[in-house]
Design a protein around this motif. Structure first.
Motif, PDB file in Angstrom:
ATOM      1  N   LYS A 181       1.745  11.106 -10.762  1.00 42.38           N
ATOM      2  CA  LYS A 181       0.705  12.099 -11.029  1.00 42.38           C
ATOM      3  C   LYS A 181       1.243  13.514 -10.875  1.00 42.38           C
ATOM      4  O   LYS A 181       0.894  14.410 -11.651  1.00 42.38           O
ATOM      5  N   ALA A 182       2.097  13.714  -9.885  1.00 42.04           N
ATOM      6  CA  ALA A 182       2.704  15.039  -9.698  1.00 42.04           C
ATOM      7  C   ALA A 182       3.585  15.412 -10.886  1.00 42.04           C
ATOM      8  O   ALA A 182       3.755  16.596 -11.193  1.00 42.04           O
ATOM      9  N   ALA A 183       4.117  14.398 -11.565  1.00 38.49           N
ATOM     10  CA  ALA A 183       4.960  14.637 -12.731  1.00 38.49           C
ATOM     11  C   ALA A 183       4.141  14.690 -14.021  1.00 38.49           C
ATOM     12  O   ALA A 183       4.715  14.765 -15.110  1.00 38.49           O
ATOM     13  N   GLY A 184       2.821  14.631 -13.887  1.00 37.60           N
ATOM     14  CA  GLY A 184       1.957  14.713 -15.057  1.00 37.60           C
ATOM     15  C   GLY A 184       1.796  13.398 -15.799  1.00 37.60           C
ATOM     16  O   GLY A 184       1.429  13.386 -16.979  1.00 37.60           O
ATOM     17  N   ILE A 185       2.042  12.286 -15.128  1.00 34.55           N
ATOM     18  CA  ILE A 185       1.933  10.957 -15.748  1.00 34.55           C
ATOM     19  C   ILE A 185       0.759  10.208 -15.119  1.00 34.55           C
ATOM     20  O   ILE A 185       0.665  10.107 -13.889  1.00 34.55           O
ATOM     21  N   SER A 186      -0.130   9.695 -15.926  1.00 36.67           N
ATOM     22  CA  SER A 186      -1.261   8.922 -15.413  1.00 36.67           C
ATOM     23  C   SER A 186      -0.745   7.637 -14.769  1.00 36.67           C
ATOM     24  O   SER A 186       0.083   6.926 -15.368  1.00 36.67           O
ATOM     25  N   ALA A 187      -1.208   7.340 -13.567  1.00 39.09           N
ATOM     26  CA  ALA A 187      -0.725   6.157 -12.853  1.00 39.09           C
ATOM     27  C   ALA A 187      -1.831   5.583 -11.990  1.00 39.09           C
ATOM     28  O   ALA A 187      -2.668   6.320 -11.448  1.00 39.09           O
ATOM     29  N   PHE A 188      -1.824   4.258 -11.852  1.00 39.22           N
ATOM     30  CA  PHE A 188      -2.812   3.569 -11.036  1.00 39.22           C
ATOM     31  C   PHE A 188      -2.130   2.462 -10.252  1.00 39.22           C
ATOM     32  O   PHE A 188      -1.197   1.815 -10.735  1.00 39.22           O
ATOM     33  N   GLY A 189      -2.608   2.257  -9.031  1.00 42.18           N
ATOM     34  CA  GLY A 189      -2.119   1.168  -8.200  1.00 42.18           C
ATOM     35  C   GLY A 189      -3.286   0.568  -7.450  1.00 42.18           C
ATOM     36  O   GLY A 189      -4.393   1.127  -7.452  1.00 42.18           O
ATOM     37  N   PRO A 190      -3.095  -0.581  -6.819  1.00 44.65           N
ATOM     38  CA  PRO A 190      -4.182  -1.220  -6.085  1.00 44.65           C
ATOM     39  C   PRO A 190      -4.668  -0.351  -4.935  1.00 44.65           C
ATOM     40  O   PRO A 190      -3.874   0.287  -4.254  1.00 44.65           O
ATOM     41  N   ILE A 191      -5.977  -0.293  -4.780  1.00 39.42           N
ATOM     42  CA  ILE A 191      -6.560   0.377  -3.624  1.00 39.42           C
ATOM     43  C   ILE A 191      -6.937  -0.684  -2.603  1.00 39.42           C
ATOM     44  O   ILE A 191      -6.989  -1.874  -2.924  1.00 39.42           O
ATOM     45  N   TRP A 192      -7.205  -0.270  -1.385  1.00 37.81           N
ATOM     46  CA  TRP A 192      -7.376  -1.242  -0.305  1.00 37.81           C
ATOM     47  C   TRP A 192      -8.563  -2.169  -0.546  1.00 37.81           C
ATOM     48  O   TRP A 192      -8.585  -3.306  -0.107  1.00 37.81           O
ATOM     49  N   ASP A 193      -9.557  -1.709  -1.308  1.00 38.50           N
ATOM     50  CA  ASP A 193     -10.759  -2.502  -1.545  1.00 38.50           C
ATOM     51  C   ASP A 193     -10.731  -3.158  -2.916  1.00 38.50           C
ATOM     52  O   ASP A 193     -11.757  -3.586  -3.408  1.00 38.50           O
ATOM     53  N   SER A 194      -9.551  -3.247  -3.545  1.00 41.78           N
ATOM     54  CA  SER A 194      -9.460  -3.857  -4.870  1.00 41.78           C
ATOM     55  C   SER A 194      -9.829  -5.322  -4.806  1.00 41.78           C
ATOM     56  O   SER A 194      -9.438  -6.004  -3.891  1.00 41.78           O
ATOM     57  N   PRO A 207       0.789  -1.238   0.000  1.00 38.23           N
ATOM     58  CA  PRO A 207       0.000   0.000   0.000  1.00 38.23           C
ATOM     59  C   PRO A 207       0.816   1.280   0.000  1.00 38.23           C
ATOM     60  O   PRO A 207       0.537   2.200  -0.769  1.00 38.23           O
ATOM     61  N   GLU A 208       1.856   1.342   0.838  1.00 37.70           N
ATOM     62  CA  GLU A 208       2.647   2.566   0.913  1.00 37.70           C
ATOM     63  C   GLU A 208       3.472   2.770  -0.355  1.00 37.70           C
ATOM     64  O   GLU A 208       3.553   3.884  -0.886  1.00 37.70           O
ATOM     65  N   GLY A 209       4.073   1.695  -0.857  1.00 35.37           N
ATOM     66  CA  GLY A 209       4.851   1.802  -2.080  1.00 35.37           C
ATOM     67  C   GLY A 209       4.000   2.201  -3.269  1.00 35.37           C
ATOM     68  O   GLY A 209       4.389   3.062  -4.063  1.00 35.37           O
ATOM     69  N   SER A 210       2.832   1.598  -3.388  1.00 36.04           N
ATOM     70  CA  SER A 210       1.927   1.938  -4.489  1.00 36.04           C
ATOM     71  C   SER A 210       1.491   3.390  -4.410  1.00 36.04           C
ATOM     72  O   SER A 210       1.482   4.112  -5.413  1.00 36.04           O
ATOM     73  N   ARG A 211       1.162   3.834  -3.194  1.00 43.57           N
ATOM     74  CA  ARG A 211       0.738   5.229  -3.012  1.00 43.57           C
ATOM     75  C   ARG A 211       1.838   6.202  -3.420  1.00 43.57           C
ATOM     76  O   ARG A 211       1.590   7.172  -4.157  1.00 43.57           O
ATOM     77  N   ASP A 212       3.068   5.931  -2.991  1.00 50.69           N
ATOM     78  CA  ASP A 212       4.169   6.846  -3.281  1.00 50.69           C
ATOM     79  C   ASP A 212       4.436   6.932  -4.785  1.00 50.69           C
ATOM     80  O   ASP A 212       4.658   8.018  -5.329  1.00 50.69           O
ATOM     81  N   ILE A 213       4.451   5.785  -5.444  1.00 51.01           N
ATOM     82  CA  ILE A 213       4.732   5.770  -6.880  1.00 51.01           C
ATOM     83  C   ILE A 213       3.616   6.461  -7.656  1.00 51.01           C
ATOM     84  O   ILE A 213       3.872   7.281  -8.543  1.00 51.01           O
ATOM     85  N   VAL A 214       2.371   6.141  -7.324  1.00 53.50           N
ATOM     86  CA  VAL A 214       1.233   6.744  -8.026  1.00 53.50           C
ATOM     87  C   VAL A 214       1.215   8.253  -7.826  1.00 53.50           C
ATOM     88  O   VAL A 214       1.039   9.027  -8.782  1.00 53.50           O
ATOM     89  N   ASN A 215       1.411   8.701  -6.585  1.00 57.11           N
ATOM     90  CA  ASN A 215       1.395  10.148  -6.312  1.00 57.11           C
ATOM     91  C   ASN A 215       2.548  10.869  -7.012  1.00 57.11           C
ATOM     92  O   ASN A 215       2.370  11.972  -7.543  1.00 57.11           O
TER      93      ASN A 215
END
Length: 533
Positions: free
Chosen positions: A520-533, A509-517
């Motif tokens: 996105k901050a760099a203007g790149i669309s990104a998705f990772g698993p959410i807790w209810d996936s 969860p933490e790794g996915s959040r950091d990479i996705v955020n």
């Protein structure tokens, strides 16, 4: 006391580190030829993850290895400085000087650190607000249909929540999305918006569950106020259904679900089944009861098929039974490449991006895993030895397991909707992505895999799957040799250099959040698993 299995969007393996000669180097395809870090960097102080595919990117000990590498010579520093991908390969100076960040608990990352303004939480709010609005209008006398058919609205919510968790229905929805939107001329923003929506459909299940309880409570209040036109049996059955729905919802509360997953799973299942059986009793009693004679009619067949409540109940029953009609006990081949993981093989090829469930006892517990397949004769899963069931796959491999023949889909399947995708995986989060490497597909896939001890822990077969892919499309970083990279920056630079449309992450969860955020901050669309996936 048994070790409790926990659910996860990503099924991976956390391993201890041992020094070894790494079979891979970090591939930097856009420099024209593969580059390697110096071979004398032979140890990593990476700690074992606490969960399936954990990779703790912010260990305090990481500073030690960074400083140690710098002290071994200026040649290493010069080699890294000369590459334009210093950040991509996790700058030694950046990691050495980066202040240690306070580690949040996994639960706080799952529940709070995902942000308050997300599609997931937005869908929950919209669904709940619509139902609350209907209830308020009904109670104030501005929605007479709702007031007269409260049980129907409760059933409608149950139909919706069942649909959003029905694996066969979701398989069709995801397939349609890929079929119609997986074309080059479809604008990227439509694809990413669809991905966000489909990834978050599970929240409708939760929101409709809460709403169904609210409508049923209102129905019960109205019934008690008009007790002369009802019977004690109807009130008793309705009250029991309400209690079971409340119990099921409490068991699904994030804290309980995260810390006591087996309790959640069994309570949710059996309370739901009992409530469904009582729902049929409730429908029959309600339709057959005559308030004038205070008795029940014997022949209600003609009245039954005319009632919407009956057809809603039929729909709910069908949707709940359907997945269980595909449950089979099948022969398997289980291999343990190490004491930490098992590779379980099944007959039949599977499309890329598909996930599956296995169980030692179908009424007790089910475990979800990413599926590896070349789409031909067989498919396999990689199970980490974490809880009692997965440990038994390593220590005492069975010859038979229960499976659901209808495999389910999630975020990885939506890779098929894009033209160019960067896949980022840690640990055995690689599993669900390997199918994209093993079989030809229309998607131009690039991969970053950060893991500990490739062959030693995952086995020669998994190593060969990755090494057989063109080297200009894969970056493999073994933390047992090279230490932990700055995976967020690595992903950003790789996405830019490969000109990918979207980044799909499978990590903790933490790794996915950091990479996705970061993406996105760099203007790149990104998705990772959410807790209810």
């Amino acid at each position: 006391m048994q070790t409790q299995e926990r659910s996860s969007s990503c099924r991976g393996v956390a391993f201890d580190i041992k020094p070894h000669a790494d079979p891979f180097a970090i591939k930097i395809p856009w420099l024209g030829s593969p580059k390697e870090f110096p071979s004398f960097i032979q140890r990593s102080i990476s700690k074992s993850g606490s969960h399936f595919c954990d990779l703790d990117l912010d260990d305090e000990d990481h500073e030690d290895i960074s400083l140690e590498v710098v002290e071994q010579g200026n040649d290493v520093e010069k080699q890294i400085k000369q590459t334009p991908l210093t950040l991509l390969t996790a700058s030694i100076h950046e990691q050495a000087s980066k202040p240690s960040r306070k580690k949040n608990s996994r639960l706080s990352v799952i529940l709070l650190d995902q942000g308050f303004f997300t599609v997931y939480k937005g869908l929950f709010s919209i669904c709940l607000i619509l139902n609350i609005t209907g209830l308020v209008l009904a109670t104030t006398g501005h929605f007479s249909y709702g007031k007269n058919r409260t049980a129907l609205f409760s059933l409608a919510n149950i139909v919706a929540l069942t649909l959003c968790r029905n694996e066969a229905f979701l398989r069709v929805v995801f397939w349609l999305a890929v079929k119609f939107l997986g074309r080059s001329w479809v604008p990227l923003f439509i694809k990413t918006a669809t991905t966000s929506l489909l990834q978050s459909l599970g929240v409708i299940h939760s929101s409709c569950g809460v709403s169904s309880i609210a409508w049923l409570m209102y129905a019960l209040v109205l019934t008690l106020k008009d007790g002369d036109n009802s019977s004690p049996e109807i009130i008793g059955v309705a009250s029991t259904i309400l209690g079971l729905l409340c119990l099921s919802s409490l068991a699904a509360f994030p804290l309980v679900r995260h810390l006591h997953h087996n309790v959640y799973e069994r309570t949710h299942r059996f309370a739901g089944w009992i409530a469904l059986a009582l729902l049929w009793v409730f429908i029959i009693l309600t339709i057959s009861y005559d308030p004038k004679t205070k008795s029940y009619k014997k022949d209600i067949s003609s009245s039954l098929i005319k009632r919407q409540e009956f057809w809603f109940t039929v729909s709910i029953t069908f949707l709940i039974i359907l997945p269980w009609m595909t449950v089979r006990r099948v022969p398997i081949k289980a291999i343990a490449p190490s004491g930490h993981a098992a590779i379980v093989k099944f007959d039949g090829g599977v499309k890329a991006g598909i996930l599956g469930r296995i169980s030692p006892s179908p009424l007790s517990e089910w475990h979800a895993f990413g599926i590896i397949s070349d789409g031909k004769k067989e498919h396999m899963i990689l199970a980490g030895a974490v809880g009692d069931f997965t440990k038994s796959l390593v220590s005492n491999p069975p010859s038979l397991l229960w499976v659901r023949k209808v495999h389910f889909v999630g975020l990885p399947y939506l890779v098929n909707m894009y033209d160019r995708v960067l896949l980022v995986a840690t640990g055995s989060g690689i599993c669900v992505f390997l199918s994209f490497l093993l079989k030809p597909c229309s998607v131009d896939v690039r991969l970053i895999w950060v893991a500990k001890g490739i062959e030693q822990k995952f086995g020669k077969e998994i190593k060969e799957m990755v090494s057989g892919w063109p080297k200009d499309k894969v970056i493999v970083h073994d933390t047992a040799v090279f230490g932990r990279p700055n995976l967020s920056q690595l992903s950003i630079n790789a996405a830019r250099n490969w000109s990918t449309e979207v980044v799909i992450v499978t990590s903790n969860p933490e790794g996915s959040r950091d990479i996705v955020n970061a993406c996105k901050a760099a203007g790149i669309s990104a998705f990772g698993p959410i807790w209810d996936s």
